[in-house]
Design a protein around this motif. Structure first.
Motif, PDB file in Angstrom:
ATOM      1  N   LEU A   1       0.829  -1.217   0.000  1.00 49.56           N
ATOM      2  CA  LEU A   1       0.000   0.000   0.000  1.00 49.56           C
ATOM      3  C   LEU A   1       0.858   1.261   0.000  1.00 49.56           C
ATOM      4  O   LEU A   1       0.432   2.302  -0.493  1.00 49.56           O
ATOM      5  N   THR A   2       2.058   1.183   0.566  1.00 53.66           N
ATOM      6  CA  THR A   2       2.963   2.339   0.546  1.00 53.66           C
ATOM      7  C   THR A   2       3.582   2.522  -0.834  1.00 53.66           C
ATOM      8  O   THR A   2       3.763   3.657  -1.297  1.00 53.66           O
TER       9      THR A   2
ATOM     10  N   LYS B   1       1.340   4.428  -5.011  1.00 49.26           N
ATOM     11  CA  LYS B   1       0.792   5.735  -4.639  1.00 49.26           C
ATOM     12  C   LYS B   1      -0.629   5.923  -5.168  1.00 49.26           C
ATOM     13  O   LYS B   1      -1.431   6.666  -4.590  1.00 49.26           O
TER      14      LYS B   1
ATOM     15  N   ARG C   1      -3.608   5.430  -2.808  1.00 48.61           N
ATOM     16  CA  ARG C   1      -3.794   6.280  -1.638  1.00 48.61           C
ATOM     17  C   ARG C   1      -5.158   6.978  -1.664  1.00 48.61           C
ATOM     18  O   ARG C   1      -5.507   7.648  -2.629  1.00 48.61           O
ATOM     19  N   CYS C   2      -5.919   6.798  -0.619  1.00 53.51           N
ATOM     20  CA  CYS C   2      -7.185   7.479  -0.417  1.00 53.51           C
ATOM     21  C   CYS C   2      -7.520   7.351   1.062  1.00 53.51           C
ATOM     22  O   CYS C   2      -6.787   6.717   1.831  1.00 53.51           O
TER      23      CYS C   2
ATOM     24  N   ILE D   1      -7.901   3.681   2.252  1.00 52.23           N
ATOM     25  CA  ILE D   1      -6.633   2.963   2.358  1.00 52.23           C
ATOM     26  C   ILE D   1      -5.838   3.456   3.558  1.00 52.23           C
ATOM     27  O   ILE D   1      -5.140   2.684   4.227  1.00 52.23           O
ATOM     28  N   THR D   2      -5.940   4.737   3.868  1.00 58.02           N
ATOM     29  CA  THR D   2      -5.255   5.279   5.056  1.00 58.02           C
ATOM     30  C   THR D   2      -5.763   4.599   6.318  1.00 58.02           C
ATOM     31  O   THR D   2      -4.982   4.244   7.210  1.00 58.02           O
TER      32      THR D   2
ATOM     33  N   MET E   1      -4.334   1.092   6.431  1.00 54.77           N
ATOM     34  CA  MET E   1      -2.914   1.064   6.783  1.00 54.77           C
ATOM     35  C   MET E   1      -2.708   1.254   8.290  1.00 54.77           C
ATOM     36  O   MET E   1      -1.823   0.633   8.884  1.00 54.77           O
TER      37      MET E   1
END
Length: 395
Positions: A123-124, A127, A130-131, A134-135, A138
């Motif tokens: 997930l890192t 890019k 990223r939303c 997803i944050t 994580m």
């Protein structure tokens, strides 16, 4: 238990008993009290035996502990600590030995930790994934990774070292306190997953950036008061054995866990109700149908919410050690508890359609780009060669 009053009382009794006992002739080890048992004067090159203490959980008083007096008239010292050592490993009956269960925990936590770190790396790296959603994922992964790493440290540094729980040093109590905090963050971040889904699907007009800020604060800060109260209570009661026990969950921890699980189930029930309404409407009349990603996240949360509650739901039904199904219970509990992190990684990352699409795209790029270049070069060479040959025929 390392009760100061008991230690002082038994120290006086032991000193009195050894002072009133005639020591053996020749070399001998002087009688001593090791805070658990009183050991008499013992001739050199012999072993002293005593019944196991009654106050240590899991010890059987009918079994014997022992302490070796070496040939030079000194008590045997442990090679790791360099201190005189009494052997209490014989105080646990073979059928009550939990070493296999500990291995299960260590294996499960190791597998889960690897899966979580791989998920975080994926997930890192991508890019484009990223939303806000997803944050949240994580941070859930990070909380489980922290919890699993601390459990592995606990087993490696405390459980597998018989002297540490007995000495009850400050660092191992601090490790236990941090471990309880990390465990609570698993539940608060699972609540954040449910709250995020509920807010996005039920309340459509919400700033996701502001929502993520609120969730970040809630996920990491909500467990702090409970963890501090827990540490303060155990410090005040001077609990021994690095605060490790097999009793019922402490109220200050159990209350937060129960509240998060109940709230999450309430959120999920309302989400399902709203989704059923939207699906029946068929997306007409301006009603937006839920996306496949949202449905996948909902399924994952529905599966994980009850799974995370298993650890606390099973505790009241824990059998006594002499029960016939005690060992089966320990095995099931070890497997279900230690592999929770793996389940989180599988449901939210490895089975996530967006993640799989990115991985497939990256794999195609890595696998087929060299072959495509090679084919292109061959084609160009062939065309040039053919063109040259045609020119010669015309001359």
């Amino acid at each position: 238990m390392d009760d100061p009053e008991r230690i002082a009382r038994e120290q006086i009794a032991c000193d009195l008993a050894n002072n009133n006992t005639v020591p053996p002739t020749g070399l001998y080890c002087e009688g001593t009290f090791d805070t658990w048992l009183c050991w008499p004067h013992t001739p050199a090159n012999t072993t002293a035996y005593a019944h196991c203490p009654v106050f240590v959980p899991g010890f059987s008083t009918e079994l014997l502990a022992y302490k070796e007096c070496t040939a030079d008239g000194t008590w045997w010292r442990h090679p790791d600590s360099g201190k005189p050592w009494s052997n209490y490993t014989t105080c646990v009956k073979p059928e009550e030995d939990v070493s296999e269960v500990i291995v299960l925990y260590e294996t499960g936590y190791s597998i889960s930790l690897i899966a979580l770190l791989v998920s975080l790396a994926i997930l890192t790296y991508f890019k484009s994934l990223r939303c806000a959603r997803i944050t949240v994922h994580m941070n859930l992964f990070a909380s489980f990774a922290l919890n699993n790493a601390l459990w592995l440290a606990w087993y490696g540094m405390v459980v597998n070292n018989a002297d540490i729980p007995k000495e009850n040093p400050v660092w191992c109590r601090f490790l236990n306190a941090i471990l309880q905090y990390a465990l609570l963050t698993n539940y608060t971040w699972m609540l954040c997953e449910g709250l995020y889904l509920h807010t996005v699907l039920v309340s459509a007009f919400v700033s996701e950036r502001r929502l993520v800020r609120v969730l970040l604060a809630a996920g990491w800060l909500l467990p702090v008061p409970s963890a501090i109260i827990h540490a303060a209570r155990r410090t005040a009661s001077d609990d021994p054995f690095c605060w490790a026990d097999d009793g019922a969950p402490r109220p200050e921890l159990a209350v937060l866990v129960c509240v998060t699980v109940i709230l999450n189930l309430a959120f999920l029930c309302n989400i399902v109700r709203v989704l059923c309404t939207k699906l029946r409407a068929g997306g007409g009349a301006g009603i937006a149908r839920p996306s496949a990603t949202a449905l996948h996240a909902l399924r994952a949360t529905c599966l994980l919410a009850p799974l995370l509650g298993v650890q606390y739901l099973l505790t009241p039904f824990r059998p006594e050690r002499d029960a016939s199904w005690w060992r089966a219970y320990e095995y099931v509990s070890a497997i279900m508890t230690s592999l929770q992190g793996l389940c989180v990684a599988v449901l939210y990352c490895f089975c996530n359609g967006e993640v799989l699409a990115q991985l497939r795209r990256k794999w195609r790029v890595l696998t087929f780009r060299p072959r495509a270049n090679s084919t292109t070069n061959t084609t160009v060479s062939f065309v040039r060669s053919a063109g040259a040959g045609g020119g010669e025929d015309k001359v």
